[in-house]
Design a protein around this motif. Structure first.
Motif, PDB file in Angstrom:
ATOM      1  N   ARG A  36     -12.280 -25.640   4.863  1.00  0.00           N
ATOM      2  CA  ARG A  36     -12.415 -25.440   6.269  1.00  0.00           C
ATOM      3  C   ARG A  36     -11.540 -26.370   7.071  1.00  0.00           C
ATOM      4  NH1 ARG A  36     -16.444 -28.188   9.549  1.00  0.00           N
ATOM      5  NH2 ARG A  36     -17.183 -30.312   8.475  1.00  0.00           N
ATOM      6  N   PHE A  37     -11.146 -27.385   6.499  1.00  0.00           N
ATOM      7  CA  PHE A  37     -10.159 -28.433   7.233  1.00  0.00           C
ATOM      8  C   PHE A  37      -8.950 -27.941   7.277  1.00  0.00           C
ATOM      9  CE2 PHE A  37     -13.865 -31.231   5.848  1.00  0.00           C
ATOM     10  CZ  PHE A  37     -14.426 -31.349   6.942  1.00  0.00           C
ATOM     11  N   PHE A  38      -8.495 -26.894   6.271  1.00  0.00           N
ATOM     12  CA  PHE A  38      -7.061 -26.646   6.153  1.00  0.00           C
ATOM     13  C   PHE A  38      -6.527 -26.144   7.552  1.00  0.00           C
ATOM     14  CE2 PHE A  38      -3.690 -23.445   5.686  1.00  0.00           C
ATOM     15  CZ  PHE A  38      -2.734 -24.128   5.159  1.00  0.00           C
ATOM     16  N   ASP A  39      -5.430 -26.478   8.114  1.00  0.00           N
ATOM     17  CA  ASP A  39      -4.835 -26.250   9.160  1.00  0.00           C
ATOM     18  C   ASP A  39      -3.371 -26.493   8.932  1.00  0.00           C
ATOM     19  OD1 ASP A  39      -3.717 -25.563  11.697  1.00  0.00           O
ATOM     20  OD2 ASP A  39      -5.192 -26.858  12.821  1.00  0.00           O
ATOM     21  N   ALA A  40      -2.601 -25.243   8.876  1.00  0.00           N
ATOM     22  CA  ALA A  40      -1.183 -25.411   8.543  1.00  0.00           C
ATOM     23  C   ALA A  40      -0.399 -26.358   9.648  1.00  0.00           C
ATOM     24  CB  ALA A  40      -0.518 -24.192   8.577  1.00  0.00           C
ATOM     25  N   LEU A  41      -0.955 -26.224  10.905  1.00  0.00           N
ATOM     26  CA  LEU A  41      -0.155 -26.988  12.161  1.00  0.00           C
ATOM     27  C   LEU A  41      -0.750 -28.467  12.216  1.00  0.00           C
ATOM     28  CD1 LEU A  41      -0.244 -24.227  14.783  1.00  0.00           C
ATOM     29  CD2 LEU A  41       1.461 -24.769  13.157  1.00  0.00           C
ATOM     30  N   ALA A  51      -8.906 -37.603   4.651  1.00  0.00           N
ATOM     31  CA  ALA A  51      -8.636 -37.030   3.497  1.00  0.00           C
ATOM     32  C   ALA A  51      -7.149 -37.540   3.198  1.00  0.00           C
ATOM     33  CB  ALA A  51      -8.533 -35.493   3.695  1.00  0.00           C
ATOM     34  N   ASP A  52      -6.771 -37.585   1.909  1.00  0.00           N
ATOM     35  CA  ASP A  52      -5.658 -37.871   1.235  1.00  0.00           C
ATOM     36  C   ASP A  52      -4.643 -36.926   1.449  1.00  0.00           C
ATOM     37  OD1 ASP A  52      -6.426 -40.409   0.594  1.00  0.00           O
ATOM     38  OD2 ASP A  52      -6.961 -39.894  -1.415  1.00  0.00           O
ATOM     39  N   TRP A  53      -3.417 -36.908   1.419  1.00  0.00           N
ATOM     40  CA  TRP A  53      -2.374 -35.807   1.610  1.00  0.00           C
ATOM     41  C   TRP A  53      -2.309 -35.113   0.207  1.00  0.00           C
ATOM     42  CZ3 TRP A  53       3.056 -35.763  -0.442  1.00  0.00           C
ATOM     43  CH2 TRP A  53       3.630 -34.738   0.018  1.00  0.00           C
ATOM     44  N   VAL A  54      -2.359 -33.875   0.189  1.00  0.00           N
ATOM     45  CA  VAL A  54      -2.153 -32.972  -0.979  1.00  0.00           C
ATOM     46  C   VAL A  54      -0.954 -32.043  -0.356  1.00  0.00           C
ATOM     47  CG1 VAL A  54      -3.224 -31.099  -2.001  1.00  0.00           C
ATOM     48  CG2 VAL A  54      -4.675 -32.890  -1.137  1.00  0.00           C
ATOM     49  N   GLN A  55      -0.017 -32.275  -1.621  1.00  0.00           N
ATOM     50  CA  GLN A  55       1.479 -31.513  -1.237  1.00  0.00           C
ATOM     51  C   GLN A  55       1.187 -30.197  -1.567  1.00  0.00           C
ATOM     52  OE1 GLN A  55       4.508 -33.088  -3.771  1.00  0.00           O
ATOM     53  NE2 GLN A  55       5.955 -31.430  -2.935  1.00  0.00           N
ATOM     54  N   GLU A  56       0.705 -29.759  -2.605  1.00  0.00           N
ATOM     55  CA  GLU A  56       0.491 -28.135  -3.179  1.00  0.00           C
ATOM     56  C   GLU A  56      -0.960 -27.862  -2.525  1.00  0.00           C
ATOM     57  OE1 GLU A  56       2.041 -27.420  -7.038  1.00  0.00           O
ATOM     58  OE2 GLU A  56       2.921 -29.390  -6.945  1.00  0.00           O
ATOM     59  N   LYS A  57      -0.868 -27.081  -1.328  1.00  0.00           N
ATOM     60  CA  LYS A  57      -2.085 -26.487  -1.039  1.00  0.00           C
ATOM     61  C   LYS A  57      -2.739 -25.663  -1.514  1.00  0.00           C
ATOM     62  CE  LYS A  57      -1.101 -29.294   2.638  1.00  0.00           C
ATOM     63  NZ  LYS A  57      -1.573 -30.483   2.732  1.00  0.00           N
ATOM     64  N   GLU A  58      -2.180 -25.136  -2.684  1.00  0.00           N
ATOM     65  CA  GLU A  58      -2.713 -23.709  -3.271  1.00  0.00           C
ATOM     66  C   GLU A  58      -3.269 -24.279  -4.655  1.00  0.00           C
ATOM     67  OE1 GLU A  58       0.089 -20.731  -3.247  1.00  0.00           O
ATOM     68  OE2 GLU A  58      -0.225 -20.395  -1.100  1.00  0.00           O
ATOM     69  N   MET A  59      -2.995 -25.309  -4.987  1.00  0.00           N
ATOM     70  CA  MET A  59      -3.325 -25.902  -6.262  1.00  0.00           C
ATOM     71  C   MET A  59      -4.795 -26.772  -6.148  1.00  0.00           C
ATOM     72  SD  MET A  59      -1.094 -25.316  -8.463  1.00  0.00           S
ATOM     73  CE  MET A  59      -1.420 -26.113  -9.819  1.00  0.00           C
ATOM     74  N   GLY A  60      -5.586 -26.648  -7.406  1.00  0.00           N
ATOM     75  CA  GLY A  60      -6.653 -27.326  -7.626  1.00  0.00           C
ATOM     76  C   GLY A  60      -6.493 -28.738  -7.373  1.00  0.00           C
ATOM     77  N   ASN A  61      -7.490 -29.471  -6.536  1.00  0.00           N
ATOM     78  CA  ASN A  61      -7.311 -31.193  -6.171  1.00  0.00           C
ATOM     79  C   ASN A  61      -8.486 -31.965  -6.169  1.00  0.00           C
ATOM     80  OD1 ASN A  61      -8.547 -30.935  -3.579  1.00  0.00           O
ATOM     81  ND2 ASN A  61      -6.699 -29.591  -3.058  1.00  0.00           N
ATOM     82  N   TYR A  62      -8.753 -32.933  -5.971  1.00  0.00           N
ATOM     83  CA  TYR A  62      -9.882 -33.709  -6.214  1.00  0.00           C
ATOM     84  C   TYR A  62     -10.402 -34.245  -4.922  1.00  0.00           C
ATOM     85  CZ  TYR A  62      -8.728 -34.504 -11.089  1.00  0.00           C
ATOM     86  OH  TYR A  62      -8.506 -34.371 -12.569  1.00  0.00           O
ATOM     87  N   TYR A  65     -13.407 -34.319   0.554  1.00  0.00           N
ATOM     88  CA  TYR A  65     -13.966 -33.768   1.808  1.00  0.00           C
ATOM     89  C   TYR A  65     -13.979 -32.057   1.692  1.00  0.00           C
ATOM     90  CZ  TYR A  65     -12.955 -38.550   3.250  1.00  0.00           C
ATOM     91  OH  TYR A  65     -13.362 -39.883   3.460  1.00  0.00           O
ATOM     92  N   PHE A  66     -13.558 -31.616   0.586  1.00  0.00           N
ATOM     93  CA  PHE A  66     -13.564 -30.177   0.432  1.00  0.00           C
ATOM     94  C   PHE A  66     -14.762 -29.562   0.889  1.00  0.00           C
ATOM     95  CE2 PHE A  66     -14.160 -26.156  -1.797  1.00  0.00           C
ATOM     96  CZ  PHE A  66     -13.150 -25.442  -1.474  1.00  0.00           C
ATOM     97  N   THR A  67     -14.619 -28.678   1.586  1.00  0.00           N
ATOM     98  CA  THR A  67     -15.764 -27.659   2.196  1.00  0.00           C
ATOM     99  C   THR A  67     -15.492 -26.234   2.236  1.00  0.00           C
ATOM    100  OG1 THR A  67     -16.882 -29.446   3.323  1.00  0.00           O
ATOM    101  CG2 THR A  67     -17.474 -27.476   3.846  1.00  0.00           C
ATOM    102  N   ALA A  68     -15.899 -25.349   1.556  1.00  0.00           N
ATOM    103  CA  ALA A  68     -15.266 -23.878   1.595  1.00  0.00           C
ATOM    104  C   ALA A  68     -15.438 -23.438   3.007  1.00  0.00           C
ATOM    105  CB  ALA A  68     -16.259 -23.028   0.634  1.00  0.00           C
TER     106      ALA A  68
END
Length: 95
Positions: A36-41, A51-62, A65-68
């Motif tokens: 729910r926190f994803f925002d390309a802009l 949240a820490d920076w995640v380079q690959e937005k489509e890969m599984g990560n740790y 703060y992830f919330t569906a």
């Protein structure tokens, strides 16, 4: 939860694990694109300031703060396409 990639509805009792895949398209469920926190802009593509920076937005990560997301962000936004083209131009991986 709804998969960002194939829009399949996936019944889950708890937060998906980092390696858990969509049963329909095999995309990672615990990834930025499904959060729910994803925002390309937004800065680093995330509206969660801690949240820490995640380079690959489509890969599984740790990310803890992830919330569906109720409805995932569009897969190919204009900003994503522009970023992908710049990354290709400068020899970087997508993300």
């Amino acid at each position: 939860m709804i998969c960002y990639h194939c829009q399949a509805e996936i019944p889950l009792e708890s937060k998906p694990g980092r390696q858990q895949l969509c049963p329909r398209c095999s995309s990672y469920l615990h990834c930025c694109r499904n959060c729910r926190f994803f925002d390309a802009l937004a800065y680093h593509g995330c509206r969660e300031p801690q949240a820490d920076w995640v380079q690959e937005k489509e890969m599984g990560n740790y990310c803890e703060y992830f919330t569906a997301a109720a409805q995932p962000a569009a897969v190919n936004t204009k900003a994503d396409e522009a970023r992908r083209r710049l990354d290709e131009l400068f020899g970087k991986k997508n993300g």
